[in-house]
Design a protein around this motif. Structure first.
Motif, PDB file in Angstrom:
ATOM      1  N   ARG A 198     -12.324   0.819   1.938  1.00 51.58           N
ATOM      2  CA  ARG A 198     -11.200   1.063   1.336  1.00 51.58           C
ATOM      3  C   ARG A 198     -10.083  -0.165   1.157  1.00 51.58           C
ATOM      4  O   ARG A 198      -9.605  -0.263   0.079  1.00 51.58           O
ATOM      5  CB  ARG A 198     -10.199   2.165   2.244  1.00 51.58           C
ATOM      6  N   VAL A 199     -10.098  -1.010   2.038  1.00 46.28           N
ATOM      7  CA  VAL A 199      -9.431  -2.367   1.900  1.00 46.28           C
ATOM      8  C   VAL A 199      -9.975  -3.244   0.986  1.00 46.28           C
ATOM      9  O   VAL A 199      -9.219  -3.814   0.294  1.00 46.28           O
ATOM     10  CB  VAL A 199      -9.337  -2.873   3.250  1.00 46.28           C
ATOM     11  N   HIS A 200     -11.303  -3.026   0.949  1.00 45.77           N
ATOM     12  CA  HIS A 200     -12.030  -4.172   0.001  1.00 45.77           C
ATOM     13  C   HIS A 200     -11.937  -3.329  -1.329  1.00 45.77           C
ATOM     14  O   HIS A 200     -11.635  -4.536  -2.306  1.00 45.77           O
ATOM     15  CB  HIS A 200     -13.491  -4.037   0.338  1.00 45.77           C
TER      16      HIS A 200
ATOM     17  N   THR B 126     -15.863  -9.302   4.551  1.00 50.87           N
ATOM     18  CA  THR B 126     -14.446 -10.490   5.253  1.00 50.87           C
ATOM     19  C   THR B 126     -14.846 -11.453   4.988  1.00 50.87           C
ATOM     20  O   THR B 126     -14.066 -12.402   5.259  1.00 50.87           O
ATOM     21  CB  THR B 126     -14.224 -10.128   6.852  1.00 50.87           C
TER      22      THR B 126
ATOM     23  N   ASN C 212      -5.576  -8.399   4.765  1.00 43.69           N
ATOM     24  CA  ASN C 212      -6.205  -7.625   5.760  1.00 43.69           C
ATOM     25  C   ASN C 212      -7.625  -7.589   6.172  1.00 43.69           C
ATOM     26  O   ASN C 212      -7.958  -7.461   7.325  1.00 43.69           O
ATOM     27  CB  ASN C 212      -5.850  -6.132   5.320  1.00 43.69           C
ATOM     28  N   LEU C 213      -8.463  -7.985   5.272  1.00 33.45           N
ATOM     29  CA  LEU C 213      -9.816  -7.895   5.414  1.00 33.45           C
ATOM     30  C   LEU C 213     -10.103  -9.330   6.273  1.00 33.45           C
ATOM     31  O   LEU C 213     -10.970  -8.989   7.194  1.00 33.45           O
ATOM     32  CB  LEU C 213     -10.264  -8.138   4.069  1.00 33.45           C
TER      33      LEU C 213
ATOM     34  N   SER D  10      -4.254  -6.695   0.760  1.00 34.19           N
ATOM     35  CA  SER D  10      -5.398  -6.258   1.399  1.00 34.19           C
ATOM     36  C   SER D  10      -6.523  -7.217   1.423  1.00 34.19           C
ATOM     37  O   SER D  10      -7.228  -7.259   2.475  1.00 34.19           O
ATOM     38  CB  SER D  10      -6.006  -5.224   0.307  1.00 34.19           C
TER      39      SER D  10
ATOM     40  N   ILE E  20       0.814  -1.288   0.047  1.00 31.41           N
ATOM     41  CA  ILE E  20       0.262   0.067   0.107  1.00 31.41           C
ATOM     42  C   ILE E  20       0.940   1.143  -0.132  1.00 31.41           C
ATOM     43  O   ILE E  20       0.678   1.962  -0.844  1.00 31.41           O
ATOM     44  CB  ILE E  20      -0.794   0.111   1.296  1.00 31.41           C
TER      45      ILE E  20
ATOM     46  N   TRP F 191      -9.851  -6.783   9.807  1.00 29.08           N
ATOM     47  CA  TRP F 191     -11.060  -6.166   9.675  1.00 29.08           C
ATOM     48  C   TRP F 191     -12.041  -7.158  10.368  1.00 29.08           C
ATOM     49  O   TRP F 191     -13.198  -6.671  11.034  1.00 29.08           O
ATOM     50  CB  TRP F 191     -11.542  -5.569   8.210  1.00 29.08           C
TER      51      TRP F 191
ATOM     52  N   VAL G  39      -5.280   2.028  -4.408  1.00 28.98           N
ATOM     53  CA  VAL G  39      -4.952   2.634  -3.254  1.00 28.98           C
ATOM     54  C   VAL G  39      -5.942   3.955  -3.211  1.00 28.98           C
ATOM     55  O   VAL G  39      -5.711   4.724  -4.035  1.00 28.98           O
ATOM     56  CB  VAL G  39      -3.788   2.683  -2.818  1.00 28.98           C
TER      57      VAL G  39
ATOM     58  N   ALA H 150      -8.129  -4.756  -2.226  1.00 27.38           N
ATOM     59  CA  ALA H 150      -8.322  -5.990  -2.531  1.00 27.38           C
ATOM     60  C   ALA H 150      -8.971  -6.508  -3.950  1.00 27.38           C
ATOM     61  O   ALA H 150      -8.377  -7.729  -4.536  1.00 27.38           O
ATOM     62  CB  ALA H 150      -8.998  -6.852  -1.294  1.00 27.38           C
TER      63      ALA H 150
END
Length: 255
Positions: A192-194, A254, A153-154, A150, A117, A158, A202, A197
């Protein structure tokens, strides 16, 4: 596209550089602004000032102690890693332990901000305050790596966030009020992460609100609008029920 720095943030960065130069002369040879400032979504009331500092050499223990004091006294909101030019030329996963300041802590170890990122922001959006541009060090945007990072990260951070906040709210009354920033953090952060991914792009948290409205069912639009209003500074409080709905939204991203 690089965004101009607001006066308040520019002043804070100047004070940080002056203090760092006095404490560890010659160490910080470059500084690149990342995060919300680089993405055009800086909120003076609660945004950190995310940077990547380029150092002439990896700071030793004494230098790290001096830098920690700079952050403690002068630059409490200036966050990010201290990286050599050689480290910037590597893939983030190949960069070892580094000195960094994040969330009020100065540490030496694995830094979450050394990631695909950050590399994308450096390659495509960073504001260079001192030194050569990131491209001069071989920094490149790897959008496939952004997708993989990402997605993890989800399902990691999350999903855990949704479980934790839902647990905290267990037994709370739906119409009681709470600070809106918690809902904003979850809804816009996860959206944002979705986006990253699924697209490799970004985007800022505010842009994540637009992405979420276009991408997700209308059942979620109320919490998305609440999060966006909070981000813009137009909303201070939400209900417990709204935050529960936000947790459900994050869980939906998620699974």
């Amino acid at each position: 596209m690089a965004h101009a720095l607001p006066n308040g943030a520019a002043g804070a960065i100047d004070r940080y550089l002056d203090a760092a130069d006095a404490a560890v002369p010659g160490l910080v040879v470059g500084l690149h602004v990342a995060g919300s400032l680089a993405l055009g979504d800086y909120r003076p009331e609660h945004s950190d000032i995310d940077v990547v500092a380029v150092v002439a050499c990896e700071p030793d223990g004494a230098q790290r102690s001096l830098l920690a004091e700079v952050h403690r006294v002068v630059a409490t909101r200036v966050d990010g890693p201290y990286l050599t030019g050689a480290a910037l030329g590597k893939e983030p996963a190949d960069v070892g332990p580094v000195a960094f300041h994040v969330d009020g802590r100065f540490e030496h170890g694995v830094c979450h901000e050394v990631s695909p990122i950050t590399w994308v922001i450096l390659a495509e959006h960073a504001v260079t305050v001192r030194g050569e541009s990131p491209s001069a060090f071989g920094v490149r945007a790897d959008h496939d790596a952004v997708r993989a990072f990402s997605a993890a990260n989800l399902t990691g951070y999350w999903a855990g966030w949704a479980r934790t906040i839902s647990g905290v709210l267990d037994g709370a009354v739906d119409d009681h009020t709470m600070e809106a920033q918690m809902l904003e953090w979850g809804v816009l952060g996860a959206a944002r992460v979705h986006c990253a991914a699924n697209t490799g792009d970004v985007i800022s948290k505010l842009d994540a609100g637009s992405y979420a409205r276009k991408t997700f069912a209308t059942d979620w639009h109320r919490v998305i609008e609440l999060a966006t209003s909070s981000r813009r500074g137009d909303l201070d409080e939400v209900t417990v029920g709204d935050l529960r709905h936000a947790c459900a939204f994050v869980r939906s991203l998620t699974g």
